[in-house]
Design a protein around this motif. Structure first.
Motif, PDB file in Angstrom:
ATOM      1  N   SER A  35       0.827  -1.211   0.000  1.00  0.00           N
ATOM      2  CA  SER A  35       0.000   0.000   0.000  1.00  0.00           C
ATOM      3  C   SER A  35       0.859   1.258   0.000  1.00  0.00           C
ATOM      4  N   LEU A  36       1.907   1.264   0.825  1.00  0.00           N
ATOM      5  CA  LEU A  36       2.792   2.425   0.848  1.00  0.00           C
ATOM      6  C   LEU A  36       3.512   2.591  -0.486  1.00  0.00           C
ATOM      7  N   GLY A  37       3.922   1.496  -1.102  1.00  0.00           N
ATOM      8  CA  GLY A  37       4.548   1.563  -2.422  1.00  0.00           C
ATOM      9  C   GLY A  37       3.594   2.122  -3.462  1.00  0.00           C
ATOM     10  N   ASN A  38       2.349   1.676  -3.424  1.00  0.00           N
ATOM     11  CA  ASN A  38       1.352   2.175  -4.376  1.00  0.00           C
ATOM     12  C   ASN A  38       1.039   3.656  -4.145  1.00  0.00           C
ATOM     13  N   ILE A  39       0.939   4.053  -2.890  1.00  0.00           N
ATOM     14  CA  ILE A  39       0.687   5.466  -2.583  1.00  0.00           C
ATOM     15  C   ILE A  39       1.840   6.322  -3.109  1.00  0.00           C
ATOM     16  N   TYR A  40       3.051   5.873  -2.873  1.00  0.00           N
ATOM     17  CA  TYR A  40       4.214   6.621  -3.359  1.00  0.00           C
ATOM     18  C   TYR A  40       4.194   6.703  -4.891  1.00  0.00           C
ATOM     19  N   ALA A  41       3.882   5.600  -5.549  1.00  0.00           N
ATOM     20  CA  ALA A  41       3.828   5.600  -7.016  1.00  0.00           C
ATOM     21  C   ALA A  41       2.759   6.574  -7.511  1.00  0.00           C
ATOM     22  N   ALA A  42       1.625   6.646  -6.830  1.00  0.00           N
ATOM     23  CA  ALA A  42       0.568   7.584  -7.222  1.00  0.00           C
ATOM     24  C   ALA A  42       1.043   9.028  -7.073  1.00  0.00           C
ATOM     25  N   ILE A  43       1.799   9.299  -6.025  1.00  0.00           N
ATOM     26  CA  ILE A  43       2.340  10.644  -5.815  1.00  0.00           C
ATOM     27  C   ILE A  43       3.303  10.998  -6.947  1.00  0.00           C
ATOM     28  N   ILE A  44       4.184  10.070  -7.298  1.00  0.00           N
ATOM     29  CA  ILE A  44       5.147  10.314  -8.366  1.00  0.00           C
ATOM     30  C   ILE A  44       4.432  10.513  -9.704  1.00  0.00           C
ATOM     31  N   LEU A  45       3.384   9.756  -9.924  1.00  0.00           N
ATOM     32  CA  LEU A  45       2.612   9.920 -11.157  1.00  0.00           C
ATOM     33  C   LEU A  45       2.040  11.338 -11.246  1.00  0.00           C
ATOM     34  N   GLY A  46       1.511  11.838 -10.138  1.00  0.00           N
ATOM     35  CA  GLY A  46       1.012  13.215 -10.110  1.00  0.00           C
ATOM     36  C   GLY A  46       2.123  14.228 -10.343  1.00  0.00           C
TER      37      GLY A  46
ATOM     38  N   LEU B 232       4.783  13.761 -12.164  1.00  0.00           N
ATOM     39  CA  LEU B 232       5.113  13.744 -13.589  1.00  0.00           C
ATOM     40  C   LEU B 232       4.086  14.510 -14.409  1.00  0.00           C
ATOM     41  N   GLY B 233       2.825  14.423 -14.028  1.00  0.00           N
ATOM     42  CA  GLY B 233       1.802  15.206 -14.718  1.00  0.00           C
ATOM     43  C   GLY B 233       2.028  16.693 -14.548  1.00  0.00           C
ATOM     44  N   ALA B 234       2.555  17.088 -13.396  1.00  0.00           N
ATOM     45  CA  ALA B 234       2.795  18.504 -13.121  1.00  0.00           C
ATOM     46  C   ALA B 234       3.826  19.105 -14.070  1.00  0.00           C
ATOM     47  N   ILE B 235       4.667  18.272 -14.665  1.00  0.00           N
ATOM     48  CA  ILE B 235       5.619  18.775 -15.658  1.00  0.00           C
ATOM     49  C   ILE B 235       4.847  19.443 -16.797  1.00  0.00           C
ATOM     50  N   HIS B 236       3.730  18.857 -17.181  1.00  0.00           N
ATOM     51  CA  HIS B 236       2.919  19.425 -18.266  1.00  0.00           C
ATOM     52  C   HIS B 236       2.298  20.757 -17.847  1.00  0.00           C
ATOM     53  N   TRP B 237       1.950  20.873 -16.575  1.00  0.00           N
ATOM     54  CA  TRP B 237       1.425  22.133 -16.062  1.00  0.00           C
ATOM     55  C   TRP B 237       2.487  23.224 -16.220  1.00  0.00           C
ATOM     56  N   GLY B 238       3.712  22.902 -15.814  1.00  0.00           N
ATOM     57  CA  GLY B 238       4.804  23.863 -15.938  1.00  0.00           C
ATOM     58  C   GLY B 238       5.080  24.239 -17.386  1.00  0.00           C
TER      59      GLY B 238
ATOM     60  N   SER C 116      -2.180  17.651 -17.536  1.00  0.00           N
ATOM     61  CA  SER C 116      -1.374  17.747 -16.319  1.00  0.00           C
ATOM     62  C   SER C 116      -2.083  17.206 -15.079  1.00  0.00           C
ATOM     63  N   VAL C 117      -3.403  17.220 -15.066  1.00  0.00           N
ATOM     64  CA  VAL C 117      -4.129  16.730 -13.886  1.00  0.00           C
ATOM     65  C   VAL C 117      -4.540  15.264 -14.008  1.00  0.00           C
ATOM     66  N   ILE C 118      -4.512  14.731 -15.204  1.00  0.00           N
ATOM     67  CA  ILE C 118      -4.968  13.357 -15.410  1.00  0.00           C
ATOM     68  C   ILE C 118      -4.118  12.330 -14.653  1.00  0.00           C
ATOM     69  N   PRO C 119      -2.780  12.421 -14.681  1.00  0.00           N
ATOM     70  CA  PRO C 119      -2.002  11.420 -13.941  1.00  0.00           C
ATOM     71  C   PRO C 119      -2.296  11.412 -12.435  1.00  0.00           C
ATOM     72  N   ALA C 120      -2.472  12.588 -11.833  1.00  0.00           N
ATOM     73  CA  ALA C 120      -2.787  12.638 -10.402  1.00  0.00           C
ATOM     74  C   ALA C 120      -4.149  12.003 -10.125  1.00  0.00           C
ATOM     75  N   LEU C 121      -5.127  12.306 -10.967  1.00  0.00           N
ATOM     76  CA  LEU C 121      -6.450  11.704 -10.794  1.00  0.00           C
ATOM     77  C   LEU C 121      -6.399  10.193 -11.026  1.00  0.00           C
TER      78      LEU C 121
ATOM     79  N   ALA D 290       2.637  10.334 -23.232  1.00  0.00           N
ATOM     80  CA  ALA D 290       2.329  11.763 -23.352  1.00  0.00           C
ATOM     81  C   ALA D 290       3.616  12.576 -23.466  1.00  0.00           C
ATOM     82  N   ASP D 291       4.625  12.221 -22.683  1.00  0.00           N
ATOM     83  CA  ASP D 291       5.910  12.912 -22.769  1.00  0.00           C
ATOM     84  C   ASP D 291       6.596  12.622 -24.100  1.00  0.00           C
TER      85      ASP D 291
END
Length: 151
Positions: free
Chosen positions: A39-50, A52-58, A77-82, A109-110
């Motif tokens: 669960s902690l690994g998955n939560i961390y992966a979800a954070i990292i995914l968000g 990476l999406g933020a790069i598109h925001w920038g 930019s918001v799709i990976p976090a969602l 996408a990148d």
């Protein structure tokens, strides 16, 4: 070492260090921490995914003169976090698989931006590819541990 190489080296070090939590989750899953580690690994992966999406925001913020390009970047930019958030609502195994799909989608996408000639350092996309491969391998190990060890 010039500033460009210094930035590249720092990004490589930080990117590699960013894989450590998933390595620890993989180890923890078979060392008695089971579903908690997964669960902690998955939560961390979800954070990292968000992240990476933020790069598109920038990148979109840099498109003031090209609003036709900024809109799709902001939308993506918001799709990976969602995606990461909603992936966590499923069983640990399915969440891990969905997160893997999310990382593949983000890499695509990148890649699309890379092909369109987006302005980022030449070393960035190869580093993104290597880190994406690393995270997919580590999430794959986590999925295998869930399936074969924790089931």
């Amino acid at each position: 070492m010039d500033e460009r190489n210094s930035s590249m080296r720092l990004a490589q070090i930080l990117g590699a260090a960013g894989l450590l939590p998933l390595i620890l989750a993989d180890i923890g899953a078979v060392q008695g921490y089971g579903v908690l580690a997964v669960s902690l690994g998955n939560i961390y992966a979800a954070i990292i995914l968000g992240f990476l999406g933020a790069i598109h925001w920038g990148l979109a913020l840099d498109r003031v003169d090209h609003p036709d390009q900024a809109g799709p970047m902001l939308l993506w930019s918001v799709i990976p976090a969602l995606w990461g958030f909603f992936a966590l609502w499923w069983s640990p195994f399915l969440a891990t698989l969905l997160l893997m799909l999310g990382f593949i989608g983000q890499w695509l996408a990148d890649f699309r931006l890379q092909r369109r000639g987006i302005s980022w350092p030449r070393w960035f996309f190869p580093l993104r590819g290597a880190l994406t491969a690393g995270i997919l391998i580590l999430l794959g190990v986590l999925a295998a541990e869930i399936w074969f060890v924790l089931a």
